[in-house]
Design an enzyme around this catalytic site. Sequence first.
Site, PDB file in Angstrom:
ATOM      1  N   CYS A  72       0.872  -1.179   0.000  1.00 23.74           N
ATOM      2  CA  CYS A  72       0.000   0.000   0.000  1.00 23.74           C
ATOM      3  C   CYS A  72       0.901   1.218   0.000  1.00 23.74           C
ATOM      4  CB  CYS A  72      -0.912   0.011   1.224  1.00 23.74           C
ATOM      5  SG  CYS A  72      -1.991   1.456   1.311  1.00 23.74           S
ATOM      6  N   PHE A  73       1.216   1.696  -1.169  1.00 25.03           N
ATOM      7  CA  PHE A  73       2.247   2.716  -1.293  1.00 25.03           C
ATOM      8  C   PHE A  73       1.873   4.040  -0.652  1.00 25.03           C
ATOM      9  CE2 PHE A  73       0.846   3.900  -5.910  1.00 25.03           C
ATOM     10  CZ  PHE A  73      -0.432   3.408  -5.687  1.00 25.03           C
TER      11      PHE A  73
END
Length: 276
Positions: A72-73
């Site tokens: 989940c950048f």
Amino acid sequence: QDSPSSILAALFSLSRFGFGIMGGSEKAIAREQALPGRKTKMRVARTHHVLGNPLEGPWPAAMKVLVMASGCFWGSEKGTWRLPGGGIYSTAFGYAAGFTPNPTYEEVGTGQTGSTEAVQVVFGPDKVSAVDILRWFWESHDPTQGMGQGSDRGTMYRSGLYYFDDEQRRLIEASKAAYEVGLREAGRGMGNITTEIRAASDFEQVFYYAEDYHQQYLAKPGARPYCSAQPQEVPLPPYSEWAPADFSEEERERHAPKLPEAFWDKHAPTPHCVIR
């Protein structure tokens, strides 16, 4: 002309309906299969949109660097820059542990760069410990999901930690073993931890900056609050129980957590908490 935010929102919407925009192969590629990339590095802002410090090095001498990938950048970066105490100097979103130099977002999305979407964390260890950052990392996603996180599947969403010195390696390996036990005892996760753990020196360059519109995305106007991370709501066991056995007393004390337990009682990761 469509804004980067609207383009990304459209891509995410398509992926939710099964068009595979946010998915790729779950099979790792060999170096000779990777896209060629380019020598020109990505242009990013000079300063961090939230912290105001430089987005690129060289860093002050006392700073340490850790690169982490949790599938989940945007959320991972926001969760990290919000850690209290003034110890987080800079964060950046980028592409790590791949073969293709200076890849683009679209290239990484094909699975043909070998990269995983990651966050570079620059921190002052006198104010925030690597142990604090590792605790956030482990608790903010499900590190047992292999090549993906939630509905986002592919090698570019794999969990990973990339260390810059031997003390970081020992902390990562010890915390992984402890968290694996914690997950198992809580009956959470999908089995053993699958997080990739490698030295930054294994790569010609471990981290490449992503496009500027990704940097600190969730702090910018019009941001789409999306996060695929799957926190298991299982705490990392106390540092005193898993500190590396071969640490000296000085090393053990130097890496002790700086954040109080009260912080975790109130702000420990829960599903989607990193984007609120």
